[in-house]
Motif scaffolding. Structure first.
Motif, mmCIF file in Angstrom:
data_model
loop_
_atom_site.group_PDB
_atom_site.id
_atom_site.type_symbol
_atom_site.label_atom_id
_atom_site.label_comp_id
_atom_site.label_asym_id
_atom_site.label_seq_id
_atom_site.Cartn_x
_atom_site.Cartn_y
_atom_site.Cartn_z
ATOM 1 N N TYR A 140 0.830 -1.209 0.000
ATOM 2 C CA TYR A 140 0.000 0.000 0.000
ATOM 3 C C TYR A 140 0.864 1.258 0.000
ATOM 4 O O TYR A 140 0.575 2.224 -0.723
ATOM 5 C CB TYR A 140 -0.935 0.016 1.202
ATOM 6 C CG TYR A 140 -1.800 1.256 1.233
ATOM 7 C CD1 TYR A 140 -2.910 1.369 0.400
ATOM 8 C CD2 TYR A 140 -1.483 2.339 2.053
ATOM 9 C CE1 TYR A 140 -3.691 2.518 0.394
ATOM 10 C CE2 TYR A 140 -2.249 3.494 2.049
ATOM 11 C CZ TYR A 140 -3.353 3.580 1.225
ATOM 12 O OH TYR A 140 -4.104 4.729 1.212
ATOM 13 N N ARG A 147 -1.993 1.916 -4.354
ATOM 14 C CA ARG A 147 -2.542 2.950 -3.463
ATOM 15 C C ARG A 147 -3.655 3.732 -4.166
ATOM 16 O O ARG A 147 -4.727 3.962 -3.591
ATOM 17 C CB ARG A 147 -1.424 3.892 -3.034
ATOM 18 C CG ARG A 147 -1.713 4.736 -1.789
ATOM 19 C CD ARG A 147 -0.466 5.492 -1.383
ATOM 20 N NE ARG A 147 -0.504 6.011 -0.043
ATOM 21 C CZ ARG A 147 0.559 6.429 0.628
ATOM 22 N NH1 ARG A 147 1.760 6.368 0.051
ATOM 23 N NH2 ARG A 147 0.446 6.913 1.856
ATOM 24 N N LYS A 148 -3.419 4.118 -5.399
ATOM 25 C CA LYS A 148 -4.424 4.863 -6.152
ATOM 26 C C LYS A 148 -5.664 4.022 -6.430
ATOM 27 O O LYS A 148 -6.797 4.504 -6.337
ATOM 28 C CB LYS A 148 -3.827 5.371 -7.463
ATOM 29 C CG LYS A 148 -2.823 6.493 -7.289
ATOM 30 C CD LYS A 148 -2.263 6.935 -8.628
ATOM 31 C CE LYS A 148 -1.238 8.051 -8.445
ATOM 32 N NZ LYS A 148 -0.654 8.462 -9.750
ATOM 33 N N GLN A 151 -7.691 3.728 -3.260
ATOM 34 C CA GLN A 151 -8.358 4.995 -2.986
ATOM 35 C C GLN A 151 -9.588 5.174 -3.881
ATOM 36 O O GLN A 151 -10.645 5.631 -3.426
ATOM 37 C CB GLN A 151 -7.394 6.162 -3.209
ATOM 38 C CG GLN A 151 -6.280 6.248 -2.191
ATOM 39 C CD GLN A 151 -6.782 6.603 -0.806
ATOM 40 O OE1 GLN A 151 -7.680 7.409 -0.656
ATOM 41 N NE2 GLN A 151 -6.206 5.971 0.199
ATOM 42 N N ARG A 152 -9.450 4.807 -5.140
ATOM 43 C CA ARG A 152 -10.588 4.916 -6.072
ATOM 44 C C ARG A 152 -11.746 4.041 -5.630
ATOM 45 O O ARG A 152 -12.918 4.420 -5.784
ATOM 46 C CB ARG A 152 -10.150 4.536 -7.492
ATOM 47 C CG ARG A 152 -9.205 5.530 -8.144
ATOM 48 C CD ARG A 152 -9.089 5.258 -9.634
ATOM 49 N NE ARG A 152 -7.947 5.941 -10.212
ATOM 50 C CZ ARG A 152 -6.823 5.351 -10.593
ATOM 51 N NH1 ARG A 152 -6.701 4.022 -10.455
ATOM 52 N NH2 ARG A 152 -5.831 6.037 -11.108
ATOM 53 N N VAL A 174 -6.457 4.019 4.751
ATOM 54 C CA VAL A 174 -7.068 4.214 3.443
ATOM 55 C C VAL A 174 -8.175 5.269 3.519
ATOM 56 O O VAL A 174 -8.234 6.197 2.700
ATOM 57 C CB VAL A 174 -7.631 2.887 2.911
ATOM 58 C CG1 VAL A 174 -8.407 3.105 1.615
ATOM 59 C CG2 VAL A 174 -6.520 1.867 2.702
ATOM 60 N N GLU A 177 -6.804 8.886 4.131
ATOM 61 C CA GLU A 177 -6.216 9.499 2.949
ATOM 62 C C GLU A 177 -7.283 9.856 1.918
ATOM 63 O O GLU A 177 -7.178 10.885 1.235
ATOM 64 C CB GLU A 177 -5.164 8.576 2.350
ATOM 65 C CG GLU A 177 -3.949 8.408 3.252
ATOM 66 C CD GLU A 177 -2.785 7.705 2.581
ATOM 67 O OE1 GLU A 177 -1.655 7.849 3.070
ATOM 68 O OE2 GLU A 177 -3.006 7.006 1.552
ATOM 69 N N ALA A 178 -8.322 9.034 1.816
ATOM 70 C CA ALA A 178 -9.411 9.341 0.894
ATOM 71 C C ALA A 178 -10.151 10.603 1.318
ATOM 72 O O ALA A 178 -10.487 11.459 0.491
ATOM 73 C CB ALA A 178 -10.382 8.160 0.810
#
Length: 285
Positions: A140, A147-148, A151-152, A174, A177-178
């Protein structure tokens, strides 16, 4: 449309969003009921990303046949060392780790894996499974693509009705950060369970956005943040997040029994239910 979004942690690669929701949503409904409120299973959704860690199809083991030589990355070794120290502190039956990392790397890593695989906290997990869990955490932070994509998944699971986000274990990182990346989503309440967000250097200092002068950013738009931790939870090494993210964080200790890090006792806790309920009814600051 769901009002509460759950973001899971590591080791969920052989489940799916609906099977995970079937296990977790009723537990959270119980926690809310204990707090004097009501939450319907239909109001709970899961942001699922476990499949991104699922190995490609093969005839081999479900988890790759990792051994001590596969723990070569400094982050993986440092996280293993941290877990060992904390397990030795909280469990009488775990080998003392005070001098365990002074020898050659393969030797202390093997000792640490052996000690943790026999600990109550890790419930007799095979060494290869422990290594796999360490590698998911490392991936991660080290793999920008993973990671992207994760997040999506979280952002896609949020809807106009989502008011509360509950993040467990790595899922709390997660979710954090989102929320920082996409302010103004209508989410007012953040609940972290068994969170490693405060673990220095290994997690806290790797967050996006980067902490400044020892302080992490408060997610824009969030009015309430409750951090719930069991004192025996090795993953949630730093139990209090308020000193790192601001005094507005409400740090709460619970007792989860033998499974200190398991998401279900966290969800059924009255303290978790109260935090979710406050986010749904909007009472208080």
């Amino acid at each position: 449309m769901s009002k509460v979004l759950l973001v899971h942690g590591i080791a969920q690669q052989y489940r799916g969003p609906e099977s995970l929701r079937a296990a977790c949503a009723p537990a959270l409904c119980d926690g809310v009921a204990l707090a004097g409120g009501r939450l319907e299973v239909a109001d709970v959704a899961v942001a699922f990303y476990g499949d991104l860690f699922r190995p490609a199809g093969s005839r081999g083991l479900d988890v790759p046949d990792y051994d001590v030589t596969d723990l070569a990355d400094p982050l993986e070794r440092d996280l293993l060392r941290t877990w060992w120290y904390e397990a030795a502190r909280t469990e009488r039956g775990v080998e003392d780790s005070s001098s365990g990392t002074r020898g050659r790397t393969p030797q202390w890593v093997q000792r640490a894996l052996h000690a943790l695989s026999g600990s109550v906290f890790f419930g007799g997990l095979a060494e290869r499974v422990l290594i796999g869990n360490l590698k998911q955490t490392h991936a991660y932070f080290a793999d920008a693509g993973i990671r992207k994509r994760i997040q999506r998944r979280v952002l896609a699971a949020m809807t106009a009705e989502t008011r509360v986000i509950v993040g467990h274990s790595l899922g709390s990182v997660v979710a954090y950060e989102a929320l920082c990346a996409m302010p103004g989503l209508g989410v007012s309440t953040f609940v972290t369970l068994g969170s490693p967000l405060g673990v220095p250097k290994l997690i806290f200092d790797r967050l996006l956005p980067r902490p400044k002068e020892g302080r992490g950013r408060w997610p824009t738009g969030i009015r309430r943040w409750t951090n719930v931790a069991d004192d025996g939870d090795i993953v949630a090494l730093t139990k209090a997040l308020a000193p790192l993210f601001g005094p507005e964080v409400r740090d709460v200790l619970v007792h989860n029994g033998a499974k200190a890090h398991d998401v279900r006792p966290y969800l059924t806790a009255k303290q978790t239910g109260l935090a979710v309920l406050q986010g749904l009814v909007g009472d208080g600051p």
